[in-house]
Every structure is written in C-alpha cells, then in structure tokens.
Scaffold this motif. Structure first.
Motif: not given
Length: 221
Positions: A9-15
C-alpha cells in the motif's frame, strides 16, 4: 495483521473511532512507516486499548477479543498524539501553521476555525518526534452536558492535530477528532449530533485538506 498488505500500500487511513488494536497491528504499522507508508488518522481515541484476539469455541480464528492493557511505547509514538484527559469534549479545529502543505489551496489563515469539528473524543499531548508539527490546536470543552461526563473533574483539555515526516519522505497525519468525516459530507438521512459542540457539517476547506492528504498519500516514495 497483514504486514505484507501494508508493504503493497501507499497509504493507510484510520477513520472515526479506531480504538482497539493488537500489538501486532501497532508493530506492523510502525514498521511500515519506516519503509515509507503514509498514514492519516482521521479519527479520535484511536489505538487506545490493546487487545488480544482469540478463537471462538467453533474454531473460528480471531473473532473474539479481550482487553490487554495499554501500549508501550505509548500510542502517540505511532500517531503523533493520543487520547488525553478528559477524553471527551468538543471544540473548533483551529489552524496554527497555514503555510503547511496540508493547507494548500484552502485559503485558510492562522487562527481560522473549522467550527465544531473536534469531538466527541480527541487526541492531544503531541509526541517528541523529530520534525513533528502541530498544525491545529485548541481547548476542548465538556461542560455543555455535564451528565455525560460525571466522573471527570477536569472539564477541558487540549487537542493537537499533528503531522510528522517518515524516513522515506512519507508522512503521518493525525486529525485529532472522531468527527473528521462530518466536515466532508452529509449523506441523506445523516443526523448530526450536538454532543459538546454544534457541528456545522461539510466544509470546503476540510475537503481540500483531505484532498491534499490523499493526493500526497498516493505518491509512495
């Protein structure tokens, strides 16, 4: 738990309210940041409780969890800031570093506010990480509904939204609020709560900040 997936992955989102993590999740994300993963915590009270996953009586793996204490080192060493007392409250999200790249094309100035964005849980107490910047900060208020906070003597806190650089030109952003998504959209049927602060809904500046984060996140070094 998918450390190989993080490497792809290029990025990870924690929402939202991403409270429960295992030690393996914590360690894998920290390691991935060292390798160049971009991370955005568009959330509050995240990585707050360490859990242990267990199998169910029918043999299904990892479908039951038990609390397992707190993280050591503390979660702010991963996120840049973490939950601090009082855990709950509300506030405007106030810009502190308008020339930071997250604010590009927003027209925002130092001291400008995105009304009602912070709450109902938030992050503060920024970590001592090289290059970390507090890009938004302010005092929270939990006095509006004291019956919802009966056991906490402290009625205000300080939230800190942070950005720190990773070693590969990547970044870790912490928006410091459970209600980040409230500033992005208001889908049909969505009911906005009034807990601790009057939230205002979608804000073009916050939408642009999020666009800036996602655009840079896609450019994994």
């Amino acid at each position: 738990h998918d450390d190989a997936g993080l490497d792809r992955a290029a990025g990870l989102l924690s929402v939202g309210h991403d409270e429960y993590w295992t030690q393996a999740m914590f360690d894998n994300v920290k390691a991935a940041i060292q390798k160049g993963l971009n991370v955005a915590f568009l959330s509050g009270n995240s990585v707050f409780v360490k859990i242990q996953l267990k199998s169910a009586p029918n043999g299904r793996r990892d479908c039951i969890f038990e609390r397992g204490g707190r993280f050591r080192p503390r979660e702010k060493t991963l996120m840049g800031a973490h939950s601090t007392g009082p855990v709950i409250g509300g506030a405007d999200w106030i810009c502190r570093v308008p020339d930071h790249w997250i604010f590009a094309d927003t027209g925002i100035r130092a001291g400008d506010r995105i009304a009602g964005l912070v709450g109902w849980e938030f992050h503060g107490d920024p970590a001592d990480i090289a290059g970390l910047q507090v890009v938004a900060s302010g005092e929270t208020d939990s006095r509006r509904f004291p019956e919802r906070n009966p056991d906490q003597e402290k009625k205000s806190g300080v939230y800190t939204a942070t950005v720190y650089p990773g070693p590969q030109g990547n970044f870790v952003f912490n928006g410091a609020t459970c209600w980040w998504a409230d500033g992005l959209s208001a889908p049909p049927g969505y009911l906005r709560s009034d807990w601790y602060v009057d939230r205002q809904g979608p804000d073009a500046r916050l939408q642009q900040i999020t666009r800036n984060l996602l655009d840079r996140m896609k450019k994994k070094m």
